[in-house]
Design an enzyme around this catalytic site. Structure first.
Site, PDB file in Angstrom:
ATOM      1  N   LYS A  54      50.647  30.838  41.473  1.00  0.00           N
ATOM      2  CA  LYS A  54      50.248  31.334  40.146  1.00  0.00           C
ATOM      3  C   LYS A  54      51.482  31.508  39.266  1.00  0.00           C
ATOM      4  O   LYS A  54      51.491  31.106  38.103  1.00  0.00           O
ATOM      5  CB  LYS A  54      49.484  32.666  40.286  1.00  0.00           C
ATOM      6  CG  LYS A  54      48.092  32.493  40.886  1.00  0.00           C
ATOM      7  CD  LYS A  54      47.408  33.824  41.195  1.00  0.00           C
ATOM      8  CE  LYS A  54      46.105  33.569  41.944  1.00  0.00           C
ATOM      9  NZ  LYS A  54      45.433  34.803  42.387  1.00  0.00           N
ATOM     10  N   GLN A  98      46.260  40.763  43.478  1.00  0.00           N
ATOM     11  CA  GLN A  98      45.954  39.754  44.497  1.00  0.00           C
ATOM     12  C   GLN A  98      45.226  40.397  45.675  1.00  0.00           C
ATOM     13  O   GLN A  98      45.670  41.414  46.193  1.00  0.00           O
ATOM     14  CB  GLN A  98      47.264  39.104  44.985  1.00  0.00           C
ATOM     15  CG  GLN A  98      47.063  38.010  46.012  1.00  0.00           C
ATOM     16  CD  GLN A  98      46.294  36.812  45.474  1.00  0.00           C
ATOM     17  OE1 GLN A  98      46.581  36.301  44.392  1.00  0.00           O
ATOM     18  NE2 GLN A  98      45.292  36.364  46.221  1.00  0.00           N
ATOM     19  N   ASP A 121      40.680  38.042  35.845  1.00  0.00           N
ATOM     20  CA  ASP A 121      40.019  37.578  37.070  1.00  0.00           C
ATOM     21  C   ASP A 121      38.494  37.650  36.909  1.00  0.00           C
ATOM     22  O   ASP A 121      37.753  37.070  37.708  1.00  0.00           O
ATOM     23  CB  ASP A 121      40.435  38.437  38.274  1.00  0.00           C
ATOM     24  CG  ASP A 121      41.483  37.759  39.153  1.00  0.00           C
ATOM     25  OD1 ASP A 121      41.615  36.521  39.072  1.00  0.00           O
ATOM     26  OD2 ASP A 121      42.146  38.476  39.931  1.00  0.00           O
TER      27      ASP A 121
END
Ligand code: NDP
Length: 295
Positions: A54, A98, A121
């Protein structure tokens, strides 16, 4: 009948170029590039890889990405405080944490702490709810990436029977909502399967479009797939393999070789859904920068 391998890596490169162009336009007009904050707890090997990918992709397209690292023993409060500060930080457009989290940290609390406007997200209930009601929202990155693969490869979805195996908030559930929506792509008739489904094969065999988001390597065999089906493999599991330098191999949920021989489209692992997940995340972050979602 021919079979097409869906090239997620190549498609992601094309979308990366578009993202880079948009960043250039922002900067040329005196605005700052998108800012993404990534929180990483502990040092799980797979998480380290995802976060590194990422960060690299952000760097490649000109986003500002910052990594916040925490020990496995960090308290939930410390994470919540960090999120809260980022919620108020005007140079940060998107905040993600994460997964997986250590057991003492509640994913639900974390997801709900991120301001919905920075929830790139798409895991906050506000965004999940807006998705379900077909309102502008941040769509979870993996399903968002898959929808773009379906579009790019001109896969017909209307009226098709789609079977989604897995019902997580991250993949299965938003995927089933997107494909059943009245839109294009969309208008599928969707069946959702999960670990309590009795006789999984009886459902998967009837799928025109089969999406496996299970996390069980090679669970789906050729006998479970209809001839000519479109097969999307979301699963990524590290399976021990002494022959490789890393000591493991990445396996999808689909038994690739035998399934590929009978389907019309298939995504490989790696190089299928994974690269498009990162694109989905960056597209959401760019949207957050433009503040286009809730206006
Ligand atoms: P979860 O563990 O949250 O969900 C797995 C789902 O699969 C659950 O709904 C579970 O059912 C179901 N399931 C488990 N075993 C079976 C079975 N034997 N038969 C039918 N259904 C079953 O995982 P995620 O959704 O987060 O991720 C799924 C996979 O996708 C993982 O391998 C993950 O690493 C990968 N992934 C890949 C991404 C990418 O970019 N390519 C991004 C995100 C995830 P139940 O609800 O009953 O427990």
């Amino acid at each position: 009948m021919g079979m097409t391998i869906i090239d997620g890596k190549q498609t992601a490169e094309e979308y990366k170029a578009l993202l880079k162009q948009e960043v250039n336009v922002l900067v040329a007009t005196g605005k700052r590039p998108p800012g993404l904050a990534i929180l990483l707890i502990g040092n799980n090997g797979a998480s380290e890889t995802y976060v590194a990918n990422k960060l690299k992709t952000c760097h490649d397209v000109g986003f500002n990405a910052s990594l916040f690292r925490f020990e496995n023993t960090v308290s939930e409060n410390e994470i919540l405080n960090c999120i809260n500060e980022l919620n108020f930080n005007s140079s940060i457009d998107g905040v993600i944490v994460q997964s997986p989290f250590p057991n003492h940290i509640s994913p639900q609390k974390i997801n709900e702490a991120i301001h919905p406007a920075k929830d790139v997200d798409g895991f906050h209930p506000m965004n999940a709810g807006r998705l379900q009601q077909n309102k502008p929202c941040y769509i979870a990155a993996t399903p968002k990436g898959i929808m773009q693969l379906i579009e790019k490869y001109k896969i017909e979805t209307q009226g098709k029977h789609c079977v989604v195996v897995g019902r997580s908030n991250i993949v299965g559930m938003p995927m089933s909502i997107l494909l059943s929506r009245n839109s294009k792509p969309g208008n599928c008739t969707v069946t959702i399967c999960h670990s309590k489904t009795v006789d999984l094969a009886s459902y998967t065999k009837r799928a025109d479009i089969l999406i496996a988001a299970i996390g069980s390597p090679e669970l789906i065999t050729a006998a479970m797939v209809k001839e000519g089906a479109v097969v999307i493999d979301v699963g990524i599991t590290r399976v021990a393999d002494k022959a490789t330098k890393s000591g493991y191999k990445l396996k999808g949920d689909i038994k690739y070789d035998e399934v590929a021989a009978k389907c019309s489209f298939i995504t490989p692992v790696p190089g299928g859904v994974g690269p498009m997940t990162i694109i989905g995340l960056l597209q959401n972050t760019l949207l957050a920068t433009k503040n286009a979602i809730y206006n």
